[in-house]
Design a protein around this motif. Structure first.
Motif, PDB file in Angstrom:
ATOM      1  N   GLN A 103       0.847  -1.192   0.119  1.00  0.00           N
ATOM      2  CA  GLN A 103       0.024   0.018   0.051  1.00  0.00           C
ATOM      3  C   GLN A 103       0.698   1.300  -0.026  1.00  0.00           C
ATOM      4  OE1 GLN A 103      -3.516  -0.146  -0.377  1.00  0.00           O
ATOM      5  NE2 GLN A 103      -2.660  -2.313  -0.865  1.00  0.00           N
ATOM      6  N   PRO A 104       0.593   2.168  -1.050  1.00  0.00           N
ATOM      7  CA  PRO A 104       1.454   3.384  -0.997  1.00  0.00           C
ATOM      8  C   PRO A 104       1.579   4.340   0.100  1.00  0.00           C
ATOM      9  CG  PRO A 104       0.030   3.541  -2.778  1.00  0.00           C
ATOM     10  CD  PRO A 104      -0.263   2.037  -1.823  1.00  0.00           C
ATOM     11  N   GLU A 105       2.415   4.880   0.498  1.00  0.00           N
ATOM     12  CA  GLU A 105       2.609   5.831   1.681  1.00  0.00           C
ATOM     13  C   GLU A 105       2.017   7.170   1.114  1.00  0.00           C
ATOM     14  OE1 GLU A 105       3.278   4.551   4.630  1.00  0.00           O
ATOM     15  OE2 GLU A 105       3.666   2.702   3.346  1.00  0.00           O
ATOM     16  N   ALA A 106       1.334   8.004   1.685  1.00  0.00           N
ATOM     17  CA  ALA A 106       0.571   9.288   1.439  1.00  0.00           C
ATOM     18  C   ALA A 106       0.798   9.972   2.441  1.00  0.00           C
ATOM     19  CB  ALA A 106      -0.709   8.942   0.970  1.00  0.00           C
ATOM     20  N   ALA A 107       0.767  11.452   2.127  1.00  0.00           N
ATOM     21  CA  ALA A 107       1.114  12.450   3.152  1.00  0.00           C
ATOM     22  C   ALA A 107      -0.291  12.301   4.018  1.00  0.00           C
ATOM     23  CB  ALA A 107       1.274  13.806   2.694  1.00  0.00           C
ATOM     24  N   GLY A 108      -0.050  12.466   5.149  1.00  0.00           N
ATOM     25  CA  GLY A 108      -1.222  12.650   6.124  1.00  0.00           C
ATOM     26  C   GLY A 108      -1.813  11.448   6.594  1.00  0.00           C
ATOM     27  N   GLN A 109      -1.127  10.344   6.099  1.00  0.00           N
ATOM     28  CA  GLN A 109      -1.496   8.941   6.653  1.00  0.00           C
ATOM     29  C   GLN A 109      -1.374   8.846   8.175  1.00  0.00           C
ATOM     30  OE1 GLN A 109       0.317   6.091   4.160  1.00  0.00           O
ATOM     31  NE2 GLN A 109      -1.494   4.940   3.818  1.00  0.00           N
ATOM     32  N   PRO A 110      -2.242   7.857   9.052  1.00  0.00           N
ATOM     33  CA  PRO A 110      -2.016   7.955  10.244  1.00  0.00           C
ATOM     34  C   PRO A 110      -0.613   7.167  10.612  1.00  0.00           C
ATOM     35  CG  PRO A 110      -3.749   6.550   9.635  1.00  0.00           C
ATOM     36  CD  PRO A 110      -3.490   7.145   8.409  1.00  0.00           C
TER      37      PRO A 110
END
Length: 165
Positions: A158-165
Motif C-alpha cells: 500500500q503506497p505511503e501518502a502524506a497525512g496517513q496515520p
C-alpha cells in the motif's frame, strides 16, 4: 507514522519467525529432515496410487533437497532483516523515500511466498502427493504461512501518502 510503524513491525514479525525456523532446522536438523524424506519417498501416500513413480528413494537427494530449503529460508531471513533495517531507517523520511525502502522487504516476502507455493504446495503437496498422507501432510501450515506472508506483503505494498496515520 503509525501505518509505517505497523508495516515495519509486521515485516519484523515475519523476519523473527524465519529466524526461528532457520534456527530450529539447523539445531534440530533431523526433525524436519524426516518430514522432507517421507514426502519425497511418498511412503505414506495412498496404497497403490499411480503416482509412485515420482518417489525419490535417494538419501543424498533428500539431504540436498532439505539443505536447499534451509538455504532458501536463510536467504529469506537475511533479506527480511535487511528490509527491516531499511524500513526503520526510512521511517521518518518523505513518503517517496519510505516507498523506495520497501523494495528489499517486498523481495524477501515474495521469496517467502514462492517457497510456500512452489516447494510445499506445488512440489510437496501436488507432485509428491503429500496431500494423501495423514502423517506427513504440511499443506495446512504451508497455506497458513502463505496467507500470513501474503497479507503482510499486500499491506506493505500500500503506497505511503502524506497525512496517513
Amino acid at each position: 507514522m503509525m501505518t509505517r510503524t505497523a508495516k515495519l513491525l509486521l515485516v519484523a514479525g515475519i523476519a523473527f519467525f524465519y529466524t526461528l525456523v532457520v534456527f530450529n532446522n539447523v539445531t534440530d536438523f533431523n526433525s524436519n529432515f524426516q518430514f522432507v524424506r517421507h514426502v519425497l519417498m511418498m511412503d505414506s501416500t495412498f496404497p497403490g496410487n499411480l503416482g509412485m513413480w515420482r518417489a525419490i528413494p535417494s538419501p543424498a537427494f533428500h539431504r540436498a533437497f532439505y539443505i536447499s530449503i534451509i538455504v532458501w529460508e536463510a536467504t529469506t531471513t537475511i533479506l527480511l532483516w535487511w528490509g527491516v533495517v531499511r524500513l526503520a531507517h526510512a521511517l521518518g523520511m518523505p513518503a517517496a523515500a519510505f516507498n523506495l525502502a520497501k523494495r528489499v522487504s517486498v523481495m524477501a516476502l515474495t521469496l517467502s511466498l514462492l517457497m510456500w507455493l512452489v516447494a510445499f504446495l506445488s512440489v510437496g503437496a501436488e507432485w509428491f502427493l503429500m496431500w494423501q498422507s495423514h502423517q506427513w501432510n504440511g499443506q495446512e501450515p504451508a497455506f497458513r504461512m502463505f496467507a500470513v506472508v501474503g497479507i503482510v506483503l499486500l499491506l506493505l505494498l500500500q503506497p505511503e501518502a502524506a497525512g496517513q496515520p
